[in-house]
Design a protein around this motif. Structure first.
Motif, PDB file in Angstrom:
ATOM      1  N   TYR A  70      -4.834  -6.592   4.575  1.00  0.00           N
ATOM      2  CA  TYR A  70      -5.372  -6.878   3.252  1.00  0.00           C
ATOM      3  C   TYR A  70      -6.094  -5.656   2.688  1.00  0.00           C
ATOM      4  O   TYR A  70      -6.200  -5.486   1.485  1.00  0.00           O
ATOM      5  N   GLN A  71      -6.603  -4.812   3.573  1.00  0.00           N
ATOM      6  CA  GLN A  71      -7.305  -3.606   3.157  1.00  0.00           C
ATOM      7  C   GLN A  71      -7.188  -2.569   4.254  1.00  0.00           C
ATOM      8  O   GLN A  71      -6.957  -2.905   5.423  1.00  0.00           O
ATOM      9  N   ASP A  72      -7.318  -1.311   3.891  1.00  0.00           N
ATOM     10  CA  ASP A  72      -7.241  -0.228   4.865  1.00  0.00           C
ATOM     11  C   ASP A  72      -8.588  -0.028   5.545  1.00  0.00           C
ATOM     12  O   ASP A  72      -9.635  -0.259   4.942  1.00  0.00           O
ATOM     13  N   PRO A  73      -8.576   0.434   6.788  1.00  0.00           N
ATOM     14  CA  PRO A  73      -9.840   0.843   7.416  1.00  0.00           C
ATOM     15  C   PRO A  73     -10.380   2.074   6.716  1.00  0.00           C
ATOM     16  O   PRO A  73      -9.617   2.900   6.213  1.00  0.00           O
ATOM     17  N   ARG A  74     -11.701   2.203   6.666  1.00  0.00           N
ATOM     18  CA  ARG A  74     -12.328   3.346   5.999  1.00  0.00           C
ATOM     19  C   ARG A  74     -13.077   4.249   6.974  1.00  0.00           C
ATOM     20  O   ARG A  74     -13.255   5.428   6.730  1.00  0.00           O
ATOM     21  N   CYS A  75     -13.542   3.676   8.059  1.00  0.00           N
ATOM     22  CA  CYS A  75     -14.337   4.458   9.006  1.00  0.00           C
ATOM     23  C   CYS A  75     -13.906   4.096  10.427  1.00  0.00           C
ATOM     24  O   CYS A  75     -13.159   3.149  10.653  1.00  0.00           O
ATOM     25  N   SER A 103      -1.127   6.238   9.021  1.00  0.00           N
ATOM     26  CA  SER A 103      -1.488   7.472   9.729  1.00  0.00           C
ATOM     27  C   SER A 103      -2.179   8.483   8.823  1.00  0.00           C
ATOM     28  O   SER A 103      -2.751   9.458   9.303  1.00  0.00           O
ATOM     29  N   GLN A 104      -2.126   8.268   7.504  1.00  0.00           N
ATOM     30  CA  GLN A 104      -2.745   9.194   6.566  1.00  0.00           C
ATOM     31  C   GLN A 104      -4.093   8.703   6.057  1.00  0.00           C
ATOM     32  O   GLN A 104      -4.746   9.381   5.259  1.00  0.00           O
ATOM     33  N   VAL A 105      -4.509   7.534   6.510  1.00  0.00           N
ATOM     34  CA  VAL A 105      -5.793   6.996   6.081  1.00  0.00           C
ATOM     35  C   VAL A 105      -6.924   7.799   6.708  1.00  0.00           C
ATOM     36  O   VAL A 105      -6.935   8.044   7.915  1.00  0.00           O
ATOM     37  N   VAL A 106      -7.855   8.239   5.908  1.00  0.00           N
ATOM     38  CA  VAL A 106      -8.981   9.028   6.395  1.00  0.00           C
ATOM     39  C   VAL A 106     -10.029   8.107   6.999  1.00  0.00           C
ATOM     40  O   VAL A 106     -10.476   7.156   6.355  1.00  0.00           O
ATOM     41  N   GLN A 146       0.845  -1.188   0.000  1.00  0.00           N
ATOM     42  CA  GLN A 146       0.000   0.000   0.000  1.00  0.00           C
ATOM     43  C   GLN A 146       0.884   1.243   0.000  1.00  0.00           C
ATOM     44  O   GLN A 146       1.900   1.282   0.679  1.00  0.00           O
ATOM     45  N   GLU A 147       0.496   2.236  -0.779  1.00  0.00           N
ATOM     46  CA  GLU A 147       1.309   3.438  -0.904  1.00  0.00           C
ATOM     47  C   GLU A 147       1.039   4.436   0.223  1.00  0.00           C
ATOM     48  O   GLU A 147       1.908   5.193   0.607  1.00  0.00           O
ATOM     49  N   THR A 148      -0.183   4.473   0.745  1.00  0.00           N
ATOM     50  CA  THR A 148      -0.546   5.449   1.761  1.00  0.00           C
ATOM     51  C   THR A 148      -0.187   4.937   3.153  1.00  0.00           C
ATOM     52  O   THR A 148      -0.531   3.807   3.508  1.00  0.00           O
ATOM     53  N   ALA A 149       0.507   5.761   3.929  1.00  0.00           N
ATOM     54  CA  ALA A 149       0.835   5.371   5.292  1.00  0.00           C
ATOM     55  C   ALA A 149      -0.438   5.255   6.117  1.00  0.00           C
ATOM     56  O   ALA A 149      -1.419   5.955   5.879  1.00  0.00           O
ATOM     57  N   ARG A 192     -13.359  -6.377  11.911  1.00  0.00           N
ATOM     58  CA  ARG A 192     -13.858  -5.807  10.664  1.00  0.00           C
ATOM     59  C   ARG A 192     -12.800  -5.771   9.560  1.00  0.00           C
ATOM     60  O   ARG A 192     -13.125  -5.794   8.381  1.00  0.00           O
ATOM     61  N   ILE A 193     -11.519  -5.707   9.946  1.00  0.00           N
ATOM     62  CA  ILE A 193     -10.430  -5.664   8.973  1.00  0.00           C
ATOM     63  C   ILE A 193      -9.512  -6.866   9.196  1.00  0.00           C
ATOM     64  O   ILE A 193      -9.141  -7.173  10.320  1.00  0.00           O
ATOM     65  N   ARG A 194      -9.146  -7.499   8.100  1.00  0.00           N
ATOM     66  CA  ARG A 194      -8.288  -8.680   8.189  1.00  0.00           C
ATOM     67  C   ARG A 194      -6.939  -8.435   7.511  1.00  0.00           C
ATOM     68  O   ARG A 194      -6.770  -7.508   6.730  1.00  0.00           O
ATOM     69  N   GLY A 195      -6.001  -9.293   7.844  1.00  0.00           N
ATOM     70  CA  GLY A 195      -4.668  -9.210   7.275  1.00  0.00           C
ATOM     71  C   GLY A 195      -3.967 -10.538   7.464  1.00  0.00           C
ATOM     72  O   GLY A 195      -4.604 -11.565   7.723  1.00  0.00           O
TER      73      GLY A 195
END
Length: 227
Positions: free
Chosen positions: A160-165, A97-100, A92-95, A174-177
């Motif tokens: 596997y995916q970033d948190p969104r909310c 800490s920068q995930v909205v 993933q390119e976005t750190a 809710r989020i797996r890896g």
């Protein structure tokens, strides 16, 4: 190894195979490949066999540490071997800490717009979290979002995916890896927050304050929700 010219050293702690802690005086100009070389010399292993994990990501060899959002006193995981699938090796390119992180209301608002407009609006918002630092600062401070495996509690977790909310990080499951800790098969991400204003230990966690956000006109201050 990166040149020492114009170097700016800062301390990090490398957790090697989730069993050995290695203090490293890193250089902001180092690339991840340089860090691997340093760890390889320390542990007498081939740097090419190492993978570097930080805040839910496997870091690319060409990424500079200054661009990886690695603050002082950070804990970085270096894994030799382990289970690596094409899915878990996605970079993933976005750190983190920068995930909205949006609230329920904001998510509904974004969902009502077109997909392009929603993505554009979200990417322009300042992504910053606030916490209550009870142990040291004893006040509201900026926070940093971190993740570990819910099973072994180690930070060698690749998302596997970033948190969104906010629900994605506040509600477990809710989020797996994929946990890269040897002999661990954990796949559920456990998110937590730390104070960003002082050095923290692995157990030093803070209470997240999702209703407090940055002032859009002045990123140094924050807004409280209206009663």
């Amino acid at each position: 190894m990166a040149s020492a010219r114009g170097s700016e050293k800062f301390p990090i702690s490398v957790r090697f195979n989730s069993s050995t802690n290695i203090p490293v005086q890193a250089d902001l100009q180092w690339r991840v490949s340089d860090l691997k070389e340093e760890i390889g010399k320390s542990q007498n292993v081939d740097p090419n066999e190492l993978r570097i994990i930080f805040a839910g990501r496997e870091l690319n060899n060409h990424l500079k540490l200054k661009d990886a959002d690695i603050p002082n006193q950070s804990v970085i995981h270096a894994i030799r071997g382990g289970r690596w699938s094409s899915r878990s090796r996605r970079v993933q390119e976005t750190a983190l800490s920068q995930v909205v992180l949006t609230s329920v209301e904001e998510e509904e608002e974004y969902g009502a717009r077109s997909g392009t407009a929603s993505a554009s609006g979200a990417s322009q918002r300042k992504a910053q979290y606030f916490v209550y630092c009870k142990s040291t600062c004893k006040r509201i401070t900026p926070g940093k979002l971190r993740v570990c495996c819910s099973q072994c509690k180690e930070g060698a977790m690749v998302l596997y995916q970033d948190p969104r909310c906010w629900d994605d990080v506040l509600k477990l499951g809710r989020i797996r890896g994929s946990c890269k800790t040897p002999r661990c098969n954990g796949d559920i991400a456990d998110f937590f927050f730390k104070c960003a204003e002082h050095a923290t230990t692995g157990e030093d966690r803070c209470v997240a304050l999702p209703l407090i956000h940055s002032n859009t006109r002045d990123g140094s201050s924050f807004n409280f929700p209206m009663p």
